[in-house]
Scaffold this motif. Structure first.
Motif, PDB file in Angstrom:
ATOM      1  N   GLN A 286       0.825  -1.204   0.000  1.00 53.64           N
ATOM      2  CA  GLN A 286       0.000   0.000   0.000  1.00 53.64           C
ATOM      3  C   GLN A 286       0.868   1.266   0.000  1.00 53.64           C
ATOM      4  O   GLN A 286       0.578   2.229  -0.719  1.00 53.64           O
TER       5      GLN A 286
ATOM      6  N   SER B 243      -8.355   1.452  -6.362  1.00 54.53           N
ATOM      7  CA  SER B 243      -9.166   1.448  -5.154  1.00 54.53           C
ATOM      8  C   SER B 243     -10.456   0.667  -5.366  1.00 54.53           C
ATOM      9  O   SER B 243     -10.908  -0.077  -4.485  1.00 54.53           O
TER      10      SER B 243
ATOM     11  N   SER C  59     -10.898  -1.786  -7.396  1.00 55.72           N
ATOM     12  CA  SER C  59     -10.613  -3.222  -7.530  1.00 55.72           C
ATOM     13  C   SER C  59     -10.131  -3.854  -6.226  1.00 55.72           C
ATOM     14  O   SER C  59      -9.957  -5.070  -6.164  1.00 55.72           O
ATOM     15  N   GLY C  60      -9.892  -3.041  -5.202  1.00 51.25           N
ATOM     16  CA  GLY C  60      -9.432  -3.569  -3.918  1.00 51.25           C
ATOM     17  C   GLY C  60      -7.930  -3.645  -3.776  1.00 51.25           C
ATOM     18  O   GLY C  60      -7.429  -4.084  -2.741  1.00 51.25           O
ATOM     19  N   SER C  61      -7.190  -3.189  -4.791  1.00 49.26           N
ATOM     20  CA  SER C  61      -5.728  -3.243  -4.720  1.00 49.26           C
ATOM     21  C   SER C  61      -5.147  -2.121  -3.863  1.00 49.26           C
ATOM     22  O   SER C  61      -4.010  -2.221  -3.403  1.00 49.26           O
TER      23      SER C  61
ATOM     24  N   ASP D  67      -6.227   0.838  -0.750  1.00 49.92           N
ATOM     25  CA  ASP D  67      -7.217   1.368   0.179  1.00 49.92           C
ATOM     26  C   ASP D  67      -7.735   2.711  -0.353  1.00 49.92           C
ATOM     27  O   ASP D  67      -6.935   3.593  -0.662  1.00 49.92           O
ATOM     28  N   PRO D  68      -9.065   2.876  -0.477  1.00 53.92           N
ATOM     29  CA  PRO D  68      -9.600   4.117  -1.048  1.00 53.92           C
ATOM     30  C   PRO D  68      -9.143   5.365  -0.317  1.00 53.92           C
ATOM     31  O   PRO D  68      -8.893   6.406  -0.940  1.00 53.92           O
TER      32      PRO D  68
ATOM     33  N   ARG E 133     -16.449   4.234  -7.392  1.00 53.01           N
ATOM     34  CA  ARG E 133     -16.971   3.584  -6.176  1.00 53.01           C
ATOM     35  C   ARG E 133     -18.460   3.293  -6.278  1.00 53.01           C
ATOM     36  O   ARG E 133     -18.927   2.234  -5.827  1.00 53.01           O
TER      37      ARG E 133
END
Length: 209
Positions: free
Chosen positions: A11, A37, A39-41, A43-44, A150
């Motif tokens: 991260q 963010s 795709s979950g790769s 943290d937003p 999002r």
């Protein structure tokens, strides 16, 4: 845009890469951070913060460049032949009155921010006003792109899977296209008005004969 193997894996490394990528191409870096963010790769919160800070720090750098190099260049002896002191004073007065609005508008027009932000520093727009205005604009801009990725529904197949990209493109380039169309329409209106004005003058001249 990038393969998963070409991106940093942690991260912190991703956030740092996004931060520096904004110096090269902030719109592209923002979209990249938003898609990572989504795709979950990434943290937003980390992605949004690193993108915002990168853009804002870059804005401050452009202001500093204009305030130092740009101001000295404007005061150079060779340039004084072409740039009169009263012209510079008028430009500073214009920026003092309309500078903040110009900064807000430039956020939506690709290619306009670099010369305008450098000019803001060279023409002595107050630093605190510049910093606050660009901070709000950058935060709103980044948040809008992140919100698209999002909250806009995405599908695995069909045209719906392109919907976030379409909306992002509209946000990035739509205002610029509107401004271009408005400018072209205004020029056309001016040309038509000038043509009819010339025709009226000709008719009056013929009547006088």
């Amino acid at each position: 845009m990038f393969s998963s193997h070409s991106l940093p894996q942690t991260q912190a490394a991703l956030a740092l890469s996004i931060f520096f990528a904004t110096f090269l191409y902030e719109d592209g870096a923002t979209v990249l951070a938003a898609t990572l963010s989504a795709s979950g790769s990434l943290d937003p919160r980390i992605g949004l913060l690193s993108t915002f800070l990168g853009i804002w720090v870059g804005d401050m750098g452009l202001y500093g460049l204009g305030s130092s190099v740009g101001r000295r260049t404007a005061q150079a002896r060779w340039l004084q032949k072409y740039l009169k002191p009263e012209s510079l004073t008028r430009a500073e007065g214009w920026f003092a009155r309309r500078g903040p609005l110009a900064l807000v508008v430039s956020r939506a027009i690709p290619g306009s921010r670099l010369p305008l932000y450098v000019a803001a520093g060279a023409l002595r727009l107050p630093f605190r006003l510049f910093a606050k205005t660009t901070a709000v604009c950058s935060a709103a801009w980044v948040s809008a792109i992140f919100a698209i990725w999002r909250f806009v529904p995405r599908a695995s197949s069909g045209y719906m899977k392109f919907l976030p990209w379409i909306i992002t493109a509209l946000v990035l380039f739509g205002p610029w296209m509107v401004v271009k169309a408005a400018a072209a329409g205004f020029r056309r209106f001016q040309a038509i008005r000038k043509r009819y004005s010339h025709a009226d003058e000709t008719a009056l001249s013929l009547c006088a004969l």
